[in-house]
Enzyme design. Structure first.
Site, PDB file in Angstrom:
ATOM      1  N   SER A 118     -66.132  -3.551 -19.980  1.00 23.39           N
ATOM      2  CA  SER A 118     -66.334  -4.276 -18.517  1.00 23.39           C
ATOM      3  C   SER A 118     -65.980  -5.433 -18.387  1.00 23.39           C
ATOM      4  O   SER A 118     -66.855  -6.089 -19.776  1.00 23.39           O
ATOM      5  CB  SER A 118     -67.022  -3.291 -17.469  1.00 23.39           C
ATOM      6  OG  SER A 118     -67.419  -4.718 -16.542  1.00 23.39           O
TER       7      SER A 118
ATOM      8  N   TYR B 107     -75.259  -1.190 -14.405  1.00 18.80           N
ATOM      9  CA  TYR B 107     -73.625  -1.056 -14.404  1.00 18.80           C
ATOM     10  C   TYR B 107     -73.636  -2.170 -15.857  1.00 18.80           C
ATOM     11  O   TYR B 107     -73.519  -1.687 -17.372  1.00 18.80           O
ATOM     12  CB  TYR B 107     -72.852  -0.981 -13.669  1.00 18.80           C
ATOM     13  CG  TYR B 107     -71.343  -1.219 -14.176  1.00 18.80           C
ATOM     14  CD1 TYR B 107     -70.410   0.215 -14.524  1.00 18.80           C
ATOM     15  CD2 TYR B 107     -70.301  -2.131 -14.125  1.00 18.80           C
ATOM     16  CE1 TYR B 107     -69.469   0.697 -14.787  1.00 18.80           C
ATOM     17  CE2 TYR B 107     -69.330  -1.881 -14.166  1.00 18.80           C
ATOM     18  CZ  TYR B 107     -68.138  -0.696 -14.555  1.00 18.80           C
ATOM     19  OH  TYR B 107     -67.773  -0.839 -15.153  1.00 18.80           O
TER      20      TYR B 107
ATOM     21  N   LYS C 194     -72.758  -1.519 -19.735  1.00 20.20           N
ATOM     22  CA  LYS C 194     -71.848  -1.700 -20.972  1.00 20.20           C
ATOM     23  C   LYS C 194     -71.383  -3.152 -21.551  1.00 20.20           C
ATOM     24  O   LYS C 194     -70.959  -3.249 -22.135  1.00 20.20           O
ATOM     25  CB  LYS C 194     -70.813  -2.820 -19.515  1.00 20.20           C
ATOM     26  CG  LYS C 194     -70.309  -1.123 -18.406  1.00 20.20           C
ATOM     27  CD  LYS C 194     -69.103  -0.156 -19.230  1.00 20.20           C
ATOM     28  CE  LYS C 194     -68.469   0.249 -18.638  1.00 20.20           C
ATOM     29  NZ  LYS C 194     -68.069   1.249 -18.874  1.00 20.20           N
TER      30      LYS C 194
HETATM   31  N1  LIG Z   1     -62.050   0.264 -12.745  1.00 23.33           N
HETATM   32  C1  LIG Z   1     -61.936  -1.035 -12.859  1.00 23.33           C
HETATM   33  O1  LIG Z   1     -62.371  -2.071 -12.316  1.00 23.33           O
HETATM   34  C2  LIG Z   1     -62.879  -1.197 -13.866  1.00 23.33           C
HETATM   35  C3  LIG Z   1     -63.216  -2.485 -13.766  1.00 23.33           C
HETATM   36  C4  LIG Z   1     -64.272  -2.342 -15.844  1.00 23.33           C
HETATM   37  C5  LIG Z   1     -64.541  -0.973 -16.660  1.00 23.33           C
HETATM   38  N2  LIG Z   1     -64.167   0.113 -15.768  1.00 23.33           N
HETATM   39  C6  LIG Z   1     -64.588   1.064 -16.314  1.00 23.33           C
HETATM   40  O2  LIG Z   1     -62.745   2.164 -16.696  1.00 23.33           O
HETATM   41  C7  LIG Z   1     -63.962   3.451 -16.936  1.00 23.33           C
HETATM   42  C8  LIG Z   1     -62.719   4.052 -16.267  1.00 23.33           C
HETATM   43  O3  LIG Z   1     -62.874   4.409 -14.602  1.00 23.33           O
HETATM   44  P1  LIG Z   1     -61.696   4.314 -13.118  1.00 23.33           P
HETATM   45  O4  LIG Z   1     -62.375   2.836 -13.480  1.00 23.33           O
HETATM   46  O5  LIG Z   1     -61.599   5.178 -13.629  1.00 23.33           O
HETATM   47  O6  LIG Z   1     -63.704   4.776 -12.390  1.00 23.33           O
HETATM   48  P2  LIG Z   1     -62.902   6.419 -11.659  1.00 23.33           P
HETATM   49  O7  LIG Z   1     -61.587   6.382 -11.049  1.00 23.33           O
HETATM   50  O8  LIG Z   1     -63.954   6.608 -11.217  1.00 23.33           O
HETATM   51  O9  LIG Z   1     -63.121   7.230 -13.108  1.00 23.33           O
HETATM   52  C9  LIG Z   1     -64.131   7.306 -13.724  1.00 23.33           C
HETATM   53  C10 LIG Z   1     -64.209   8.671 -14.696  1.00 23.33           C
HETATM   54  O10 LIG Z   1     -65.261   8.711 -15.508  1.00 23.33           O
HETATM   55  C11 LIG Z   1     -65.447  10.146 -15.174  1.00 23.33           C
HETATM   56  N3  LIG Z   1     -66.810  10.880 -15.200  1.00 23.33           N
HETATM   57  C12 LIG Z   1     -67.944  10.125 -14.946  1.00 23.33           C
HETATM   58  N4  LIG Z   1     -68.879  10.995 -15.313  1.00 23.33           N
HETATM   59  C13 LIG Z   1     -68.785  12.270 -16.891  1.00 23.33           C
HETATM   60  C14 LIG Z   1     -68.959  12.596 -17.339  1.00 23.33           C
HETATM   61  N5  LIG Z   1     -70.728  12.759 -16.998  1.00 23.33           N
HETATM   62  N6  LIG Z   1     -68.340  13.118 -18.034  1.00 23.33           N
HETATM   63  C15 LIG Z   1     -66.531  12.825 -18.540  1.00 23.33           C
HETATM   64  N7  LIG Z   1     -66.971  12.228 -17.093  1.00 23.33           N
HETATM   65  C16 LIG Z   1     -66.995  11.006 -16.367  1.00 23.33           C
HETATM   66  C17 LIG Z   1     -64.692  11.028 -13.783  1.00 23.33           C
HETATM   67  O11 LIG Z   1     -64.409  12.609 -13.511  1.00 23.33           O
HETATM   68  P3  LIG Z   1     -65.202  12.965 -12.276  1.00 23.33           P
HETATM   69  O12 LIG Z   1     -63.693  12.739 -11.921  1.00 23.33           O
HETATM   70  O13 LIG Z   1     -65.150  14.185 -12.356  1.00 23.33           O
HETATM   71  O14 LIG Z   1     -66.038  12.095 -11.421  1.00 23.33           O
HETATM   72  C18 LIG Z   1     -63.366   9.919 -14.001  1.00 23.33           C
HETATM   73  O15 LIG Z   1     -62.625  10.842 -14.713  1.00 23.33           O
HETATM   74  C19 LIG Z   1     -64.706   3.745 -16.579  1.00 23.33           C
HETATM   75  O16 LIG Z   1     -65.630   3.431 -18.184  1.00 23.33           O
HETATM   76  C20 LIG Z   1     -65.447   2.043 -15.986  1.00 23.33           C
HETATM   77  O17 LIG Z   1     -66.765   1.797 -16.262  1.00 23.33           O
HETATM   78  C21 LIG Z   1     -62.973   0.399 -14.440  1.00 23.33           C
END
Ligand SMILES: NC(=O)c1ccc[n+]([C@@H]2O[C@H](COP(=O)([O-])OP(=O)(O)OC[C@H]3O[C@@H](n4cnc5c(N)ncnc54)[C@H](OP(=O)(O)O)[C@@H]3O)[C@@H](O)[C@H]2O)c1
Length: 226
Positions: A134, A151, A155
């Site tokens: 992140s 968080y 990261k």
């Molecule tokens: N969106 C952004 O702007 C952003 C920016 C920087 C970094 N990121 C990073 O990108 C990654 C994906 O995030 P996203 O934005 O796509 O969020 P999201 O839509 O909330 O997706 C998160 C995913 O992680 C899964 N997850 C959570 N806990 C888990 C566990 N214990 N075992 C297996 N899977 C698990 C969730 O599964 P469930 O459906 O079962 O909850 C979901 O599939 C994360 O690492 C996040 O920190 C995102």
């Protein structure tokens, strides 16, 4: 990359799902993993014929061990699963139970999956590992983002883990990098403009680097930090 297999954690929705879709479009076989097996199966069915589903909660050592037995070796590993639980708190007030859960999923979950799937890559002499980090990690000279302290620290630790594991795998044919996907519209960040497919193309590029590509780097998309 047609003979390659990729495994993506947290691939039932959001960025992980989009990465699985993008890698599939680029010709890889993809294992769509998620802690809800039905959700992973639904995503895999939509992604296409070379996608299969596997139920995997990254915090469950038994799940990860079994996944290793069933699925390893894979060629590409994308550690994407993550949570943002402490947004709007500060380091002095952040509920530590939320911080603990965050570290268990974001850091230890990714680490556990790495420990399982990376040794077989080293043995085969080829692999690409991407850890989804992140922009909250202070890598660009600013301060660590204190508005979601657990968080941000999870990261920052992922970036440190990336550097350590990349040093450990140097010269083995396995490239290990962290990525900042930028701010993307998902359930985690619903107010953002950028769709996950944009970040997925960048992450897929890092997941399919050529043999002389970088390792141990924290790579970010030029469009901004997330
Ligand atoms: N969106 C952004 O702007 C952003 C920016 C920087 C970094 N990121 C990073 O990108 C990654 C994906 O995030 P996203 O934005 O796509 O969020 P999201 O839509 O909330 O997706 C998160 C995913 O992680 C899964 N997850 C959570 N806990 C888990 C566990 N214990 N075992 C297996 N899977 C698990 C969730 O599964 P469930 O459906 O079962 O909850 C979901 O599939 C994360 O690492 C996040 O920190 C995102």
């Amino acid at each position: 990359m047609n003979d390659r297999t990729a495994l993506v954690t947290g691939a039932n929705r959001g960025i992980g799902r989009a990465v699985a879709q993008e890698l599939h479009t680029r010709g890889l076989r993809v294992v769509v993993t998620g802690r809800d097996g039905a959700a992973a199966a639904a995503a895999a069915a939509e992604i296409g014929p070379r996608a299969t589903a596997y139920r995997l909660d990254v915090t469950e050592p038994g799940d990860v061990e079994e996944a290793g037995k069933q699925l390893a070796p894979v060629d590409v590993l994308v550690c994407n699963a993550g949570v943002l639980l402490d947004a709007g708190t500060d380091p002095l007030g952040a509920p530590l139970d939320l911080v603990e859960t965050t570290l268990r999923i974001n850091l230890l979950g990714a680490w556990r999956v790495l420990q399982t799937f990376l040794p077989p890559m080293i043995e085969r002499g080829w692999g690409r590992v991407v850890l989804v980090s992140s922009g909250t990690t202070a890598e660009f000279g600013g301060a660590l983002f204190a508005g979601a302290p657990g968080y941000s620290l999870s990261k920052a630790a992922i970036n440190g883990l990336t550097a350590m594991v990349a040093a450990r795998t140097a010269g083995t044919g396995v490239l290990v990098n962290a990525v900042n996907p930028g701010r993307v519209r998902t359930r985690m960040m619903p107010g953002q403009q950028t769709p996950p497919e944009v970040a997925a193309r960048f992450i897929a590029d890092v997941a399919t680097l050529p043999d002389d590509g970088p390792t141990g780097h924290f790579l970010t998309e030029r469009r901004g930090s997330g």
